[in-house]
Structure formats: structure tokens, C-alpha cells
Design a protein around this motif. Structure first.
Motif, PDB file in Angstrom:
ATOM      1  N   LEU A 203       0.829  -1.209   0.000  1.00 17.15           N
ATOM      2  CA  LEU A 203       0.000   0.000   0.000  1.00 17.15           C
ATOM      3  C   LEU A 203       0.862   1.257   0.000  1.00 17.15           C
ATOM      4  O   LEU A 203       0.589   2.211  -0.742  1.00 17.15           O
ATOM      5  N   ARG A 204       1.902   1.263   0.829  1.00 17.37           N
ATOM      6  CA  ARG A 204       2.802   2.426   0.872  1.00 17.37           C
ATOM      7  C   ARG A 204       3.487   2.632  -0.467  1.00 17.37           C
ATOM      8  O   ARG A 204       3.615   3.767  -0.942  1.00 17.37           O
ATOM      9  N   LEU A 205       3.928   1.542  -1.098  1.00 18.37           N
ATOM     10  CA  LEU A 205       4.580   1.643  -2.408  1.00 18.37           C
ATOM     11  C   LEU A 205       3.607   2.172  -3.463  1.00 18.37           C
ATOM     12  O   LEU A 205       3.976   3.024  -4.285  1.00 18.37           O
ATOM     13  N   ALA A 206       2.376   1.688  -3.447  1.00 16.46           N
ATOM     14  CA  ALA A 206       1.394   2.104  -4.451  1.00 16.46           C
ATOM     15  C   ALA A 206       1.030   3.577  -4.286  1.00 16.46           C
ATOM     16  O   ALA A 206       1.072   4.350  -5.255  1.00 16.46           O
ATOM     17  N   VAL A 207       0.687   3.972  -3.062  1.00 13.89           N
ATOM     18  CA  VAL A 207       0.298   5.373  -2.851  1.00 13.89           C
ATOM     19  C   VAL A 207       1.513   6.283  -2.992  1.00 13.89           C
ATOM     20  O   VAL A 207       1.439   7.339  -3.631  1.00 13.89           O
ATOM     21  N   GLY A 208       2.628   5.881  -2.427  1.00 17.85           N
ATOM     22  CA  GLY A 208       3.842   6.698  -2.533  1.00 17.85           C
ATOM     23  C   GLY A 208       4.299   6.865  -3.967  1.00 17.85           C
ATOM     24  O   GLY A 208       4.627   7.972  -4.404  1.00 17.85           O
ATOM     25  N   GLY A 209       4.308   5.778  -4.718  1.00 24.29           N
ATOM     26  CA  GLY A 209       4.697   5.860  -6.131  1.00 24.29           C
ATOM     27  C   GLY A 209       3.744   6.722  -6.935  1.00 24.29           C
ATOM     28  O   GLY A 209       4.157   7.494  -7.808  1.00 24.29           O
ATOM     29  N   THR A 210       2.454   6.619  -6.626  1.00 26.00           N
ATOM     30  CA  THR A 210       1.456   7.447  -7.313  1.00 26.00           C
ATOM     31  C   THR A 210       1.686   8.916  -7.011  1.00 26.00           C
ATOM     32  O   THR A 210       1.613   9.772  -7.905  1.00 26.00           O
ATOM     33  N   MET A 211       1.969   9.236  -5.763  1.00 25.18           N
ATOM     34  CA  MET A 211       2.197  10.634  -5.393  1.00 25.18           C
ATOM     35  C   MET A 211       3.455  11.184  -6.062  1.00 25.18           C
ATOM     36  O   MET A 211       3.464  12.329  -6.522  1.00 25.18           O
ATOM     37  N   ILE A 212       4.505  10.383  -6.112  1.00 19.03           N
ATOM     38  CA  ILE A 212       5.721  10.834  -6.797  1.00 19.03           C
ATOM     39  C   ILE A 212       5.420  11.092  -8.272  1.00 19.03           C
ATOM     40  O   ILE A 212       5.833  12.118  -8.826  1.00 19.03           O
ATOM     41  N   ALA A 213       4.679  10.193  -8.900  1.00 22.13           N
ATOM     42  CA  ALA A 213       4.319  10.378 -10.309  1.00 22.13           C
ATOM     43  C   ALA A 213       3.508  11.658 -10.504  1.00 22.13           C
ATOM     44  O   ALA A 213       3.737  12.408 -11.471  1.00 22.13           O
ATOM     45  N   HIS A 214       2.574  11.937  -9.605  1.00 25.56           N
ATOM     46  CA  HIS A 214       1.791  13.179  -9.685  1.00 25.56           C
ATOM     47  C   HIS A 214       2.704  14.395  -9.580  1.00 25.56           C
ATOM     48  O   HIS A 214       2.563  15.353 -10.341  1.00 25.56           O
ATOM     49  N   GLY A 215       3.598  14.367  -8.606  1.00 29.74           N
ATOM     50  CA  GLY A 215       4.506  15.499  -8.419  1.00 29.74           C
ATOM     51  C   GLY A 215       5.400  15.729  -9.622  1.00 29.74           C
ATOM     52  O   GLY A 215       5.572  16.861 -10.080  1.00 29.74           O
ATOM     53  N   VAL A 216       5.960  14.655 -10.142  1.00 28.76           N
ATOM     54  CA  VAL A 216       6.827  14.773 -11.323  1.00 28.76           C
ATOM     55  C   VAL A 216       6.019  15.269 -12.522  1.00 28.76           C
ATOM     56  O   VAL A 216       6.491  16.107 -13.296  1.00 28.76           O
ATOM     57  N   ASN A 217       4.791  14.792 -12.661  1.00 25.38           N
ATOM     58  CA  ASN A 217       3.953  15.254 -13.774  1.00 25.38           C
ATOM     59  C   ASN A 217       3.634  16.742 -13.661  1.00 25.38           C
ATOM     60  O   ASN A 217       3.650  17.457 -14.668  1.00 25.38           O
ATOM     61  N   HIS A 218       3.353  17.217 -12.451  1.00 25.02           N
ATOM     62  CA  HIS A 218       3.095  18.652 -12.282  1.00 25.02           C
ATOM     63  C   HIS A 218       4.346  19.471 -12.578  1.00 25.02           C
ATOM     64  O   HIS A 218       4.247  20.634 -12.986  1.00 25.02           O
ATOM     65  N   TRP A 219       5.496  18.888 -12.366  1.00 27.96           N
ATOM     66  CA  TRP A 219       6.765  19.585 -12.556  1.00 27.96           C
ATOM     67  C   TRP A 219       7.264  19.488 -13.999  1.00 27.96           C
ATOM     68  O   TRP A 219       7.592  20.496 -14.613  1.00 27.96           O
ATOM     69  N   ARG A 220       7.307  18.259 -14.540  1.00 24.43           N
ATOM     70  CA  ARG A 220       7.966  18.027 -15.823  1.00 24.43           C
ATOM     71  C   ARG A 220       7.003  17.655 -16.953  1.00 24.43           C
ATOM     72  O   ARG A 220       7.399  17.617 -18.102  1.00 24.43           O
ATOM     73  N   GLY A 221       5.762  17.326 -16.619  1.00 23.81           N
ATOM     74  CA  GLY A 221       4.817  16.871 -17.637  1.00 23.81           C
ATOM     75  C   GLY A 221       4.252  18.005 -18.459  1.00 23.81           C
ATOM     76  O   GLY A 221       4.528  19.184 -18.212  1.00 23.81           O
ATOM     77  N   GLY A 222       3.445  17.671 -19.429  1.00 24.67           N
ATOM     78  CA  GLY A 222       2.722  18.584 -20.302  1.00 24.67           C
ATOM     79  C   GLY A 222       3.099  20.048 -20.221  1.00 24.67           C
ATOM     80  O   GLY A 222       3.993  20.510 -20.891  1.00 24.67           O
ATOM     81  N   GLY A 223       2.407  20.776 -19.363  1.00 26.26           N
ATOM     82  CA  GLY A 223       2.624  22.217 -19.268  1.00 26.26           C
ATOM     83  C   GLY A 223       3.711  22.641 -18.319  1.00 26.26           C
ATOM     84  O   GLY A 223       3.943  23.829 -18.124  1.00 26.26           O
ATOM     85  N   LYS A 224       4.371  21.679 -17.701  1.00 24.16           N
ATOM     86  CA  LYS A 224       5.427  21.930 -16.728  1.00 24.16           C
ATOM     87  C   LYS A 224       4.903  22.828 -15.598  1.00 24.16           C
ATOM     88  O   LYS A 224       3.703  22.881 -15.350  1.00 24.16           O
ATOM     89  N   ILE A 225       5.767  23.521 -14.899  1.00 27.80           N
ATOM     90  CA  ILE A 225       5.349  24.357 -13.770  1.00 27.80           C
ATOM     91  C   ILE A 225       4.420  25.472 -14.242  1.00 27.80           C
ATOM     92  O   ILE A 225       3.407  25.770 -13.597  1.00 27.80           O
ATOM     93  N   ALA A 226       4.738  26.090 -15.369  1.00 26.88           N
ATOM     94  CA  ALA A 226       3.909  27.195 -15.854  1.00 26.88           C
ATOM     95  C   ALA A 226       2.481  26.739 -16.135  1.00 26.88           C
ATOM     96  O   ALA A 226       1.507  27.417 -15.769  1.00 26.88           O
ATOM     97  N   GLY A 227       2.331  25.585 -16.761  1.00 24.09           N
ATOM     98  CA  GLY A 227       1.003  25.059 -17.051  1.00 24.09           C
ATOM     99  C   GLY A 227       0.260  24.668 -15.788  1.00 24.09           C
ATOM    100  O   GLY A 227      -0.943  24.913 -15.655  1.00 24.09           O
ATOM    101  N   THR A 228       0.985  24.058 -14.833  1.00 24.43           N
ATOM    102  CA  THR A 228       0.373  23.697 -13.560  1.00 24.43           C
ATOM    103  C   THR A 228      -0.056  24.957 -12.816  1.00 24.43           C
ATOM    104  O   THR A 228      -1.154  25.010 -12.246  1.00 24.43           O
ATOM    105  N   ALA A 229       0.791  25.986 -12.842  1.00 26.98           N
ATOM    106  CA  ALA A 229       0.455  27.256 -12.180  1.00 26.98           C
ATOM    107  C   ALA A 229      -0.796  27.874 -12.803  1.00 26.98           C
ATOM    108  O   ALA A 229      -1.691  28.323 -12.085  1.00 26.98           O
ATOM    109  N   ASP A 230      -0.868  27.876 -14.120  1.00 29.21           N
ATOM    110  CA  ASP A 230      -2.055  28.417 -14.793  1.00 29.21           C
ATOM    111  C   ASP A 230      -3.305  27.634 -14.418  1.00 29.21           C
ATOM    112  O   ASP A 230      -4.367  28.211 -14.191  1.00 29.21           O
ATOM    113  N   TRP A 231      -3.190  26.310 -14.363  1.00 25.84           N
ATOM    114  CA  TRP A 231      -4.330  25.472 -14.009  1.00 25.84           C
ATOM    115  C   TRP A 231      -4.784  25.770 -12.581  1.00 25.84           C
ATOM    116  O   TRP A 231      -5.968  25.935 -12.315  1.00 25.84           O
ATOM    117  N   PHE A 232      -3.820  25.857 -11.644  1.00 29.44           N
ATOM    118  CA  PHE A 232      -4.176  26.155 -10.258  1.00 29.44           C
ATOM    119  C   PHE A 232      -4.863  27.518 -10.160  1.00 29.44           C
ATOM    120  O   PHE A 232      -5.832  27.680  -9.423  1.00 29.44           O
TER     121      PHE A 232
END
Length: 175
Positions: A11-40
Motif C-alpha cells: 500500500l505504501r509503495l502504491a500510494v507513494g509511487g502514485t504521489m511521486i508520479a503526480h509530483g513529477v507530472n506537475h513539474w515536468r509533464g505537459g505544461g510543466k510548472i507554468a502550465g500547472t500554475a495556470d491550471w491552479f
């Protein structure tokens, strides 16, 4: 190896890995930080860039801590807070089901995190190795209470939803 400890680690691996993936996606994915900032900001959060970085750091650090089983109730609280913000601001208007972009998915991550607070991380964890396990009512209260408090503080400090313009009044027949 105790099957419950193995299950908690999974459970820790699944939730922890999912959270890391979310964080990396907000940082490096699609719109990067600028896109995440605009969305927020589109969700009504002021200081979008600050929010984007806070989300990235919180998600990645909480994920790593869960995987390690270190300060588990606090890591769980961070997940609860991030998922509660997501549920309230991004998913609530869409109903329950995730296939309609609803809050089902974020609710499951938050509830599993509270459960990890209550059960503790298991013996396959740094908390156990360091003899700093806080579980039961205390662990659950920290996971849920600190998560809800963090959400409330973030929303109080930064959430300023745009007001819908009131529909224009139609002129009365008298003039």
C-alpha cells in the motif's frame, strides 16, 4: 514475513509511487510548472507558481516518505491534504466517478492514506526500524486532522474563486 506487513508495504509503495508520479507530472509533464500554475490559478488559487511548486514538493516528499515508511502519519497527512484540495477545487463539480473527472480517485488515495496512519507502516519500514511508529487513534488523527487542517489553511490563505457575473436583469415592462 508477516502478510500484513507485506500488504502495508505494498500500500505504501502504491500510494507513494502514485504521489511521486503526480509530483513529477506537475513539474515536468505537459505544461510543466507554468502550465500547472495556470491550471491552479484557473481553480481560484492565487500565486499559481508558488502553488505549483508547493504541490510538486509536497507530492514528491510525501511519496518518498510513504515508500520509506518514515514519519508515516505526517506523510499520510500530506497526501490527504493534497487530495482534499484536488477533490474540492478540481473534481467536486464533476460528481463521483473518475471517468467523468469526479472525486472518486482522490477520495480513495486520501482514505488509504488515513488507513496507513491508523495501521502504521508495518515492520518493513524506517519508522519501525527507528522505533518511531505512531499508529492507532494517534496516527489516524494526525493523518486526517493535519491533512484537513493543511487544506483549510491553504484554502483560507490562497483560494479566491472568481465570482460568476450575475445575469443581467431584463428591463421591466414599466420602463
Amino acid at each position: 514475513m508477516d502478510p500484513v506487513d507485506l500488504a502495508l508495504m505494498l500500500l505504501r509503495l502504491a500510494v507513494g509511487g502514485t504521489m511521486i508520479a503526480h509530483g513529477v507530472n506537475h513539474w515536468r509533464g505537459g505544461g510543466k510548472i507554468a502550465g500547472t500554475a495556470d491550471w491552479f490559478e484557473s481553480l481560484g488559487l492565487r500565486h499559481g507558481t508558488l502553488q505549483a511548486w508547493a504541490s510538486v514538493v509536497t507530492e514528491i516528499v510525501a511519496g518518498v516518505l510513504l515508500i520509506l515508511g518514515l514519519v508515516t502519519p505526517l506523510a499520510a497527512a500530506a497526501v490527504v491534504s493534497v487530495m482534499l484540495v484536488a477533490a474540492l477545487l478540481a473534481h467536486r463539480p464533476n460528481g463521483f466517478f473518475i471517468f467523468k473527472d469526479g472525486w472518486e480517485y482522490v477520495m480513495v488515495l486520501a482514505v488509504v492514506s488515513v488507513v496507513l496512519g491508523v495501521t502504521g507502516p508495518g515492520t518493513i519500514s524506517l519508522d519501525s526500524s527507528l522505533d518511531i511508529v505512531y499508529d492507532g487513534w494517534i496516527g489516524g488523527a494526525v493523518a486526517l486532522g493535519a491533512g484537513v487542517l493543511g487544506t483549510a489553511l491553504l484554502l483560507a490563505a490562497f483560494w479566491r474563486p472568481q465570482r460568476q457575473d450575475a445575469p443581467a436583469e431584463e428591463p421591466s415592462p414599466e420602463g
